[in-house]
Design an enzyme around this catalytic site. Structure first.
Site, PDB file in Angstrom:
ATOM      1  N   CYS A 182       0.831  -1.202   0.000  1.00  0.00           N
ATOM      2  CA  CYS A 182       0.000   0.000   0.000  1.00  0.00           C
ATOM      3  C   CYS A 182       0.876   1.267   0.000  1.00  0.00           C
ATOM      4  O   CYS A 182       1.524   1.565  -0.991  1.00  0.00           O
ATOM      5  CB  CYS A 182      -0.972  -0.024   1.178  1.00  0.00           C
ATOM      6  SG  CYS A 182      -2.381   1.086   0.975  1.00  0.00           S
ATOM      7  N   HIS A 223      -3.514  -5.682   1.080  1.00  0.00           N
ATOM      8  CA  HIS A 223      -3.304  -6.001   2.492  1.00  0.00           C
ATOM      9  C   HIS A 223      -3.694  -7.459   2.718  1.00  0.00           C
ATOM     10  O   HIS A 223      -4.645  -7.957   2.133  1.00  0.00           O
ATOM     11  CB  HIS A 223      -4.167  -5.104   3.382  1.00  0.00           C
ATOM     12  CG  HIS A 223      -3.737  -3.683   3.407  1.00  0.00           C
ATOM     13  ND1 HIS A 223      -2.604  -3.267   4.066  1.00  0.00           N
ATOM     14  CD2 HIS A 223      -4.286  -2.568   2.847  1.00  0.00           C
ATOM     15  CE1 HIS A 223      -2.475  -1.955   3.924  1.00  0.00           C
ATOM     16  NE2 HIS A 223      -3.475  -1.505   3.186  1.00  0.00           N
TER      17      HIS A 223
END
Length: 511
Positions: free
Chosen positions: A332, A435
């Site tokens: 991310c 994630h």
């Protein structure tokens, strides 16, 4: 009618979240339909539900313990700090605005009827709700507009059990101080105390228990022994106790850059539970060492954390590591930092408009005001099936010298194809928005094999521990620990609204 119990703490990291999870599993094992609830959570660890809603990770792991799917109603208000003075305010999974503390302190009163309605909807569907407070109820500067501790307990008329961490020291002072700083009505809501993380012979503790019960007229209904359970930790306070030195006996040394605004560090729980893997958090240049893998995690303020890497010397250390054929993975915000530069023209994350990245991937990121929150499934560049979730406000474009890391095949359960992430030509640098990528067993096993092969060693000799199965076992251990060390008959009376008195019965620690 739903039964309810609220767990509040004398401080952050006292064990509230774990205790709630354990009670949820305990009641589930007794055949009850139980759910967790925390009206307001401040955390940079969040999760995306199957409906694309964002909620705190603590209530996700509590929902898992309860045997139910995570539901955004379990955590209607999520605050995600963007800097020391401001937080992103999320209600029922969607962003409302960025607010400073004073603005939010005034605004949150408008949320009370909405929180009550959300809570009632859960109460209508379940046998038991286990509520969690935040920090301490004795934040006397904030109590006039509290919606998460005694304010929440008052909203739904919930009895409260106060948990205190004896491992930090000063447990009796913290219990007494917390109770005595509350007003008379609030003190009356505290029906019991649980002392958490106790080491040693409980007989030595008994004189203190007798005295604190006499001083407060609140019974101690449990003493929980310190237990080395491998559970997710949500509170950033817990990071201060993480390792920074490698384990010389481990097969692999994995270094995670501990960014000042690190988010979703629960991404690395799968790594922590694997045998012969050393996982450490790097806070400064002196701790960098000679890792086999460097991971740059997510961040709530990517530009400012990129500036931290520059100022700390870690930027140059990571670049040198990569130039010497080191393996680097960015998740991310970490993926965004791996690129050439990041642009924030609308100041979505920071007052900085632009900052140079690490330059390890031919990518460029621009921050947008619309947040992407999805669950995904896909296939990596090397053919591993993976699943996870995305939470980001940046859009990253790949240059010609990179290839996609993953082909996404489904979003929020619906068929949808697009490409995620980037991988360098030499395959050493990987960036992804996924994630939970390390929670995928095949991907993780192949990664370990690759890292060991690069060291001229044989492949990873252990079977990858499946995170979901592992957590189920830990939840059951936790429930058994609580059942053995809490006076459950007293807790049941509290939940029924029956008065319990200070008892002369002495608790006995059971491992």
């Amino acid at each position: 009618m739903v039964k309810q119990i609220m767990i509040q703490g004398t401080a952050s990291d006292a064990g509230k979240s774990v205790l709630v999870a354990g009670l949820c599993r305990l009641f589930k094992n007794k055949g009850k339909q139980v759910v967790p609830f925390k009206s307001q959570n401040m955390s940079l660890n969040s999760f995306i539900t199957v409906t694309g809603d964002e909620m705190g990770r603590a209530q996700v792991f509590q929902a898992e313990a309860a045997g139910v799917f995570p539901d955004v109603r379990m955590n209607p208000v999520l605050l995600k700090p963007t800097n020391d003075r401001q937080s992103q305010v999320i209600f029922m999974g969607a962003i409302l605005d960025n607010m400073d503390a004073v603005t939010y302190h005034d605004f949150k009163q408008t949320l009370i009827p909405k929180i009550q309605a959300v809570y009632q909807s859960l109460a209508d569907e379940n046998d038991i709700i286990v509520l969690e407070g935040a920090g301490s109820p004795a934040e006397i500067n904030l109590n006039d507009r509290d919606i998460v501790n005694m304010g929440m307990a008052k909203m739904v008329d919930a009895p409260v059990v106060l948990v205190a961490d004896i491992d930090k020291g000063g447990v009796f002072a913290s219990i007494y101080g917390t109770i005595m700083l509350l007003n008379e009505e609030e003190r009356a809501r505290i029906k019991g105390v649980i002392i958490n993380k106790f080491r040693g012979d409980v007989a030595l503790l008994q004189p203190g228990i007798d005295m604190i019960e006499e001083l407060t007229n609140v019974p101690v209904i449990g003493v929980i022994p310190y237990a080395n359970l491998q559970l997710e930790e949500e509170d950033s306070v817990s990071l201060s106790g993480k390792n920074y030195a490698p384990d010389s006996n481990a097969l692999l040394d994995i270094a995670i850059i501990c960014l000042p605004r690190i988010s979703n560090f629960t991404d690395f729980h799968s790594l922590e539970i694997q045998p012969e893997i050393s996982l450490r958090y790097i806070r400064n240049l002196a701790d960098f060492g000679k890792p086999d893998l460097v991971i740059i995690p997510g961040s709530k303020n990517t530009l400012e954390d990129m500036a931290f890497l520059e100022e700390s010397g870690l930027k140059k250390a990571i670049q040198n590591f990569a130039e010497n054929a080191g393996k680097v993975i960015g998740i991310c915000g970490g993926y965004q930092m791996l690129g050439q530069k990041m642009l924030d023209p609308n100041q979505v994350e920071s007052r900085q408009l632009e900052i140079a990245g690490l330059g390890l991937l031919d990518t460029e990121t621009i921050f947008l005001e619309q947040k992407r929150t999805t669950q995904i499934t896909g296939v990596t560049h090397s053919g591993e099936a993976v699943e996870g979730y995305e939470i980001h406000m940046g859009e990253t474009k790949r240059g010609e010298s990179t290839s996609p890391f993953c082909k996404i095949k489904a979003v929020n359960g619906n068929e949808e194809t697009h490409q995620d992430g980037a991988i360098s030509a030499n395959k050493n640098i990987i960036g992804t928005y996924i994630h939970g990528i390390f929670d995928n067993d095949v991907f993780l096993g192949n990664l370990f094999d690759e890292l060991l092969t690069r060291k001229n060693q044989s492949i990873y000799p252990h079977e990858i521990i499946n995170l979901k199965e592992h957590k189920e076992q830990e939840y059951d251990k936790l429930a058994a620990l609580l059942e053995a060390n809490i006076q459950m008959d007293q807790l049941e009376k509290i939940m029924k609204g029956e008065k319990i008195c200070v008892s002369t019965q002495k608790p006995a620690i059971k491992e």
